[in-house]
Enzyme design. Structure first.
Site, PDB file in Angstrom:
ATOM      1  N   LYS A  74     -27.025  15.859   0.808  1.00  0.00           N
ATOM      2  CA  LYS A  74     -27.128  15.369  -0.568  1.00  0.00           C
ATOM      3  C   LYS A  74     -28.584  15.236  -0.997  1.00  0.00           C
ATOM      4  O   LYS A  74     -28.943  15.554  -2.134  1.00  0.00           O
ATOM      5  CB  LYS A  74     -26.377  14.043  -0.688  1.00  0.00           C
ATOM      6  CG  LYS A  74     -24.872  14.237  -0.594  1.00  0.00           C
ATOM      7  CD  LYS A  74     -24.110  12.970  -0.256  1.00  0.00           C
ATOM      8  CE  LYS A  74     -22.631  13.289  -0.049  1.00  0.00           C
ATOM      9  NZ  LYS A  74     -21.855  12.163   0.493  1.00  0.00           N
ATOM     10  N   GLN A  88     -22.465   5.878   1.550  1.00  0.00           N
ATOM     11  CA  GLN A  88     -21.789   6.855   2.401  1.00  0.00           C
ATOM     12  C   GLN A  88     -20.651   6.171   3.152  1.00  0.00           C
ATOM     13  O   GLN A  88     -20.844   5.163   3.814  1.00  0.00           O
ATOM     14  CB  GLN A  88     -22.782   7.476   3.397  1.00  0.00           C
ATOM     15  CG  GLN A  88     -22.190   8.541   4.289  1.00  0.00           C
ATOM     16  CD  GLN A  88     -21.690   9.748   3.524  1.00  0.00           C
ATOM     17  OE1 GLN A  88     -22.365  10.247   2.628  1.00  0.00           O
ATOM     18  NE2 GLN A  88     -20.502  10.229   3.867  1.00  0.00           N
ATOM     19  N   ASP A 148     -20.387   8.081  -7.638  1.00  0.00           N
ATOM     20  CA  ASP A 148     -19.403   8.540  -6.666  1.00  0.00           C
ATOM     21  C   ASP A 148     -17.994   8.109  -7.069  1.00  0.00           C
ATOM     22  O   ASP A 148     -17.017   8.482  -6.427  1.00  0.00           O
ATOM     23  CB  ASP A 148     -19.740   7.994  -5.274  1.00  0.00           C
ATOM     24  CG  ASP A 148     -19.101   8.789  -4.152  1.00  0.00           C
ATOM     25  OD1 ASP A 148     -18.770   9.971  -4.357  1.00  0.00           O
ATOM     26  OD2 ASP A 148     -18.911   8.225  -3.053  1.00  0.00           O
TER      27      ASP A 148
END
Length: 295
Positions: A54, A98, A121
């Protein structure tokens, strides 16, 4: 029948080219570089790889990335504190925690510490609600990527029977809501569904999102169905690929299907968040950045 491959790498590359142009326009207009902050807890090798990927994609489209790495022994309160600090930082446009995090941490509490305006996200309850009601907000990144992939191949969804195998809060449940929002009739299944094969066999569009290799047998697939395999474990998807390819009309490979679309969606939502932050600052002059962010 030999299924046409839903090439996530190619579609993601097109999206990232567009994002690169949007980032350049943003920098020219606002004299600062959009930033995605990633938070990584623990030392899981796969998670480190994902975060590094990323960061690399951020650099390729001209964005800044900030990496926050925390030990696996931290408390939920400590993790929440870091996420709240990033939420309050005017230089940060998007935040990614994450996942999964170590089992002793309350992942939901951590997600909810992210400002929904920076939840690129799409993991907060606010994002899920606004997405489900079609009221804006940010899509969950992987479901949003799946929808973009289907759109890139002009796959019709209205009136189709979509079967989602998986019920996680960040994949199975939100992708079902996005499909419903496009006028598909949606059935949710999971690894404990009775007669799973019968449900799969009725799907015009199948999304597999469990993370159990080979759970979906190729022979279950309805001839001509569109199959999106979002499961991933040991470099293998949930669907028996070779057998499914003989029956499906379209099929995602694993890897190279859904994965690249997730990152592309994440960055597309980050530049959108940056534009929305600047619009908010124009509306309220007290909301200012601490610097240009060009270092």
């Amino acid at each position: 029948m030999n299924a046409q491959v839903l090439d996530g790498r190619a579609v993601a590359a097109t999206i990232l080219d567009r994002v690169r142009g949007e980032v350049a326009d943003f920098v020219e207009s606002f004299d600062r570089v959009p930033m995605l902050a990633t938070v990584l807890v623990g030392d899981d090798p796969a998670s480190h790889t994902y975060v590094r990927m990323k960061a690399n994609r951020c650099a390729k489209v001209g964005m800044r990335s900030r990496q926050v790495r925390l030990g696996s022994d931290i408390t939920t309160d400590t993790l929440v504190g870091h996420l709240r600090q990033l939420s309050a930082d005017p230089e940060v446009d998007g935040i990614l925690l994450q996942h999964p995090v170590p089992g002793h941490l309350d992942e939901r509490a951590a997600f909810e510490a992210i400002d929904p305006a920076k939840d690129v996200d799409g993991v907060t309850r606010t994002s899920f609600a606004t997405m489900s009601f079609g009221e804006g907000g940010f899509n969950s990144a992987t479901p949003g990527g799946i929808m973009a992939l289907l759109d890139a191949y002009d796959i019709p969804l209205a009136g189709k029977h979509a079967v989602v195998v998986g019920r996680s809060a960040i994949l199975g449940r939100p992708v079902g809501m996005l499909l419903l929002g496009r006028d598909a009739t949606v059935t949710y299944c999971h690894s404990r569904t009775t007669d799973l094969a019968e449900h799969v066999a009725r799907a015009d569009v199948l999304v597999a999102a469990v993370g159990r290799p080979g759970l979906i047998r190729g022979g279950w697939i309805k001839p001509g169905a569109v199959v999106v395999d979002a499961g991933y474990a040991d470099n293998t998807g949930d669907v028996e690929y070779e057998a499914a390819a003989l029956r499906a009309s379209y099929l995602t490979p694993v890897p190279g299907g859904v994965g690249p679309m997730t990152i592309a969606t994440l960055l597309a939502q980050t530049i959108r968040a940056a534009r929305e932050h600047e619009a908010a600052r124009r509306a309220d002059p007290e909301l200012t950045t601490t610097g240009s962010g060009r270092e």
